[in-house]
Design an enzyme around this catalytic site. Structure first.
Site, PDB file in Angstrom:
ATOM      1  N   GLY A  16       0.830  -1.210   0.000  1.00 34.32           N
ATOM      2  CA  GLY A  16       0.000   0.000   0.000  1.00 34.32           C
ATOM      3  C   GLY A  16       0.860   1.256   0.000  1.00 34.32           C
ATOM      4  O   GLY A  16       0.473   2.285   0.553  1.00 34.32           O
ATOM      5  N   ASN A  92       0.916  -2.656   5.255  1.00 39.34           N
ATOM      6  CA  ASN A  92       0.149  -1.420   5.466  1.00 39.34           C
ATOM      7  C   ASN A  92      -1.101  -1.329   4.608  1.00 39.34           C
ATOM      8  O   ASN A  92      -2.054  -0.632   4.979  1.00 39.34           O
ATOM      9  CB  ASN A  92       1.090  -0.228   5.172  1.00 39.34           C
ATOM     10  CG  ASN A  92       0.337   1.052   4.906  1.00 39.34           C
ATOM     11  OD1 ASN A  92      -0.112   1.728   5.839  1.00 39.34           O
ATOM     12  ND2 ASN A  92       0.161   1.402   3.634  1.00 39.34           N
ATOM     13  N   SER A 150      -5.342  -0.483  13.546  1.00 39.47           N
ATOM     14  CA  SER A 150      -6.132   0.744  13.665  1.00 39.47           C
ATOM     15  C   SER A 150      -6.637   0.878  15.100  1.00 39.47           C
ATOM     16  O   SER A 150      -6.819  -0.133  15.798  1.00 39.47           O
ATOM     17  CB  SER A 150      -7.340   0.681  12.733  1.00 39.47           C
ATOM     18  OG  SER A 150      -8.208   1.764  12.979  1.00 39.47           O
ATOM     19  N   TYR A 164     -14.276  -3.842   9.195  1.00 39.22           N
ATOM     20  CA  TYR A 164     -12.982  -3.152   9.326  1.00 39.22           C
ATOM     21  C   TYR A 164     -12.427  -3.349  10.739  1.00 39.22           C
ATOM     22  O   TYR A 164     -11.267  -3.737  10.924  1.00 39.22           O
ATOM     23  CB  TYR A 164     -13.170  -1.666   9.018  1.00 39.22           C
ATOM     24  CG  TYR A 164     -11.895  -0.861   9.092  1.00 39.22           C
ATOM     25  CD1 TYR A 164     -10.965  -0.905   8.049  1.00 39.22           C
ATOM     26  CD2 TYR A 164     -11.614  -0.058  10.195  1.00 39.22           C
ATOM     27  CE1 TYR A 164      -9.791  -0.163   8.116  1.00 39.22           C
ATOM     28  CE2 TYR A 164     -10.447   0.679  10.263  1.00 39.22           C
ATOM     29  CZ  TYR A 164      -9.535   0.630   9.223  1.00 39.22           C
ATOM     30  OH  TYR A 164      -8.367   1.361   9.294  1.00 39.22           O
ATOM     31  N   ALA A 165     -13.279  -3.100  11.752  1.00 37.68           N
ATOM     32  CA  ALA A 165     -12.836  -3.222  13.148  1.00 37.68           C
ATOM     33  C   ALA A 165     -12.376  -4.655  13.446  1.00 37.68           C
ATOM     34  O   ALA A 165     -11.339  -4.871  14.076  1.00 37.68           O
ATOM     35  CB  ALA A 165     -13.972  -2.819  14.084  1.00 37.68           C
ATOM     36  N   ALA A 166     -13.142  -5.641  12.948  1.00 41.00           N
ATOM     37  CA  ALA A 166     -12.787  -7.049  13.208  1.00 41.00           C
ATOM     38  C   ALA A 166     -11.459  -7.396  12.539  1.00 41.00           C
ATOM     39  O   ALA A 166     -10.616  -8.077  13.124  1.00 41.00           O
ATOM     40  CB  ALA A 166     -13.901  -7.956  12.685  1.00 41.00           C
ATOM     41  N   LYS A 168      -8.989  -5.421  11.887  1.00 44.07           N
ATOM     42  CA  LYS A 168      -7.852  -4.747  12.542  1.00 44.07           C
ATOM     43  C   LYS A 168      -7.577  -5.349  13.920  1.00 44.07           C
ATOM     44  O   LYS A 168      -6.425  -5.445  14.344  1.00 44.07           O
ATOM     45  CB  LYS A 168      -8.118  -3.246  12.627  1.00 44.07           C
ATOM     46  CG  LYS A 168      -8.169  -2.557  11.253  1.00 44.07           C
ATOM     47  CD  LYS A 168      -6.853  -2.728  10.495  1.00 44.07           C
ATOM     48  CE  LYS A 168      -6.809  -1.905   9.223  1.00 44.07           C
ATOM     49  NZ  LYS A 168      -5.501  -1.977   8.542  1.00 44.07           N
ATOM     50  N   ILE A 197      -5.833   9.753  10.895  1.00 43.11           N
ATOM     51  CA  ILE A 197      -4.682  10.313  10.182  1.00 43.11           C
ATOM     52  C   ILE A 197      -5.216  10.873   8.876  1.00 43.11           C
ATOM     53  O   ILE A 197      -6.006  10.205   8.191  1.00 43.11           O
ATOM     54  CB  ILE A 197      -3.628   9.212   9.860  1.00 43.11           C
ATOM     55  CG1 ILE A 197      -3.256   8.391  11.107  1.00 43.11           C
ATOM     56  CG2 ILE A 197      -2.397   9.798   9.189  1.00 43.11           C
ATOM     57  CD1 ILE A 197      -2.600   9.145  12.224  1.00 43.11           C
TER      58      ILE A 197
HETATM   59  P1  NAD Z   1      -4.819   5.075   1.669  1.00 41.84           P
HETATM   60  O1  NAD Z   1      -6.135   4.725   1.085  1.00 41.84           O
HETATM   61  O2  NAD Z   1      -4.282   6.442   1.521  1.00 41.84           O
HETATM   62  O3  NAD Z   1      -3.709   4.049   1.158  1.00 41.84           O
HETATM   63  C1  NAD Z   1      -3.948   2.664   1.114  1.00 41.84           C
HETATM   64  C2  NAD Z   1      -3.092   2.055   0.010  1.00 41.84           C
HETATM   65  O4  NAD Z   1      -3.363   0.652  -0.009  1.00 41.84           O
HETATM   66  C3  NAD Z   1      -3.439   2.605  -1.385  1.00 41.84           C
HETATM   67  O5  NAD Z   1      -2.255   2.961  -2.063  1.00 41.84           O
HETATM   68  C4  NAD Z   1      -4.151   1.443  -2.062  1.00 41.84           C
HETATM   69  O6  NAD Z   1      -3.970   1.397  -3.462  1.00 41.84           O
HETATM   70  C5  NAD Z   1      -3.497   0.241  -1.363  1.00 41.84           C
HETATM   71  N1  NAD Z   1      -4.371  -0.927  -1.451  1.00 41.84           N
HETATM   72  C6  NAD Z   1      -5.678  -1.012  -1.077  1.00 41.84           C
HETATM   73  N2  NAD Z   1      -6.146  -2.218  -1.390  1.00 41.84           N
HETATM   74  C7  NAD Z   1      -5.148  -2.917  -1.969  1.00 41.84           C
HETATM   75  C8  NAD Z   1      -5.034  -4.209  -2.527  1.00 41.84           C
HETATM   76  N3  NAD Z   1      -6.086  -5.031  -2.608  1.00 41.84           N
HETATM   77  N4  NAD Z   1      -3.842  -4.598  -3.028  1.00 41.84           N
HETATM   78  C9  NAD Z   1      -2.783  -3.761  -3.000  1.00 41.84           C
HETATM   79  N5  NAD Z   1      -2.825  -2.517  -2.505  1.00 41.84           N
HETATM   80  C10 NAD Z   1      -3.995  -2.100  -1.997  1.00 41.84           C
HETATM   81  O7  NAD Z   1      -4.947   4.690   3.212  1.00 41.84           O
HETATM   82  P2  NAD Z   1      -4.113   5.095   4.518  1.00 41.84           P
HETATM   83  O8  NAD Z   1      -4.958   5.984   5.340  1.00 41.84           O
HETATM   84  O9  NAD Z   1      -2.728   5.490   4.181  1.00 41.84           O
HETATM   85  O10 NAD Z   1      -4.121   3.687   5.259  1.00 41.84           O
HETATM   86  C11 NAD Z   1      -2.979   2.860   5.380  1.00 41.84           C
HETATM   87  C12 NAD Z   1      -3.255   1.848   6.483  1.00 41.84           C
HETATM   88  O11 NAD Z   1      -3.505   2.548   7.708  1.00 41.84           O
HETATM   89  C13 NAD Z   1      -4.490   0.978   6.238  1.00 41.84           C
HETATM   90  O12 NAD Z   1      -4.228  -0.330   6.642  1.00 41.84           O
HETATM   91  C14 NAD Z   1      -5.542   1.620   7.116  1.00 41.84           C
HETATM   92  O13 NAD Z   1      -6.548   0.718   7.517  1.00 41.84           O
HETATM   93  C15 NAD Z   1      -4.694   2.085   8.286  1.00 41.84           C
HETATM   94  N6  NAD Z   1      -5.326   3.150   9.072  1.00 41.84           N
HETATM   95  C16 NAD Z   1      -5.533   4.407   8.552  1.00 41.84           C
HETATM   96  C17 NAD Z   1      -6.127   5.379   9.335  1.00 41.84           C
HETATM   97  C18 NAD Z   1      -6.393   6.778   8.834  1.00 41.84           C
HETATM   98  O14 NAD Z   1      -7.029   7.573   9.560  1.00 41.84           O
HETATM   99  N7  NAD Z   1      -5.936   7.140   7.660  1.00 41.84           N
HETATM  100  C19 NAD Z   1      -6.519   5.083  10.643  1.00 41.84           C
HETATM  101  C20 NAD Z   1      -6.310   3.809  11.135  1.00 41.84           C
HETATM  102  C21 NAD Z   1      -5.699   2.856  10.341  1.00 41.84           C
END
Ligand code: NAD
Length: 260
Positions: A16, A92, A150, A164-166, A168, A197
């Protein structure tokens, strides 16, 4: 099989890595002196890797849809053949489906298909990538696995769907056991649990002004703001470094102090 010897230093794979926290982590791990392999379903990573790559510090890219176990098999076989494995793995990539108006899916509205997709990307890919990476790390006697969970996996969050919660919460449970299996081989495995974030994933613009909603939410955060991807990347950087050598099975909350 041709195995390219990794020139010097560590090779870090970030799933990601095309966006948000993953992209910030790619930059940060490069600053830390690691070669980085960006993995994403987005083809943008190919251009991104070309832009970031230097002779001393190459950046590689692999396009793969991590929701598919078959695709992960192909991807990991390719990485093993080209690089012999990775030293650092950051799981990630994640998805957080929302309703068209930006609100979360109530349990009654979650289809089995959507449930399975969230589990495939957020949990099963983390399991399969870790299972593959730890073998090579164990052979080399050193490794770092950092899984991105998360706050939603730690406590009730009204904006998060149950799938999503499950997923994570399961990443946190998985990583504890992973740390147990990896420990004797010089590999650490830890989780970071981000709070809100500012990234495309947390963009709730369907509900109005995303910026205003972030500001409204910030009033419930002790540090009175949402976090940045760089702040997450800093925690990942620590867990990927020598400095965290006695930290394993831990969950690092990066959430501005919000624990309720
Ligand atoms: P984002 O959407 O900006 O980036 C996620 C990336 O994952 C993207 O580049 C997307 O193309 C890639 N991706 C998604 N599905 C995919 C797949 N099937 N195969 C390959 N790549 C895939 O999200 P983010 O906010 O940077 O989130 C990153 C991580 O942090 C995630 O796991 C998310 O659950 C976690 N998270 C984010 C937040 C927040 O507030 N942003 C909070 C808690 C947890």
């Amino acid at each position: 099989m041709t195995v390219t010897t990794i020139p010097t230093g560590r090779l870090a794979a970030v799933t990601g890595g095309a966006s948000g926290i993953g992209l910030a982590t790619v930059h940060r791990l490069r600053e830390d002196g690691h070669k980085v392999l960006i993995i994403d379903r987005s083809e943008q990573v190919v251009e991104l890797a070309e832009e970031l790559s230097t002779e001393e510090l190459p950046v590689y890219a692999k396009v793969a849809d991590l929701s598919s176990p078959e695709e992960i098999k192909r991807l990991t076989a390719e990485i093993t053949e080209e690089f012999g494995g990775v030293d650092i793995l950051v799981n990630n990539a994640g998805i957080h489906p929302k309703q068209p108006d930006g609100s979360h899916f109530a349990i009654k509205d979650i289809s089995l298909e959507q449930w399975n997709l969230v589990m495939d990307v957020n949990l099963t890919a983390t399991f399969l990538m870790s299972q593959w990476a730890m073998k090579g790390m164990a052979e080399r006697g050193w490794g770092r696995i950092v899984n991105v969970a998360s706050r939603a996996g730690r406590m009730y969050m009204p904006i998060s769907g149950a799938h999503y919660a499950a997923s994570k919460a399961a990443v946190i449970g998985f990583t504890r056991t992973l740390a147990g299996d990896c420990g004797p081989h010089g590999i650490t495995a830890n989780t970071v649990a981000p709070g809100r974030i500012k990234t495309p994933l947390s963009d709730v613009s369907g509900l109005g002004s995303s910026q205003n909603l972030h500001e409204e939410f910030a009033q419930s955060v002790p540090l009175r703001r949402v976090g940045t991807s760089d702040e997450l990347a800093a925690a990942v950087s620590f867990l990927a470094s020598e400095d965290s050598s006695f930290v394993t099975g831990a969950v690092i909350d990066v959430n501005g102090g919000i624990f309720g």
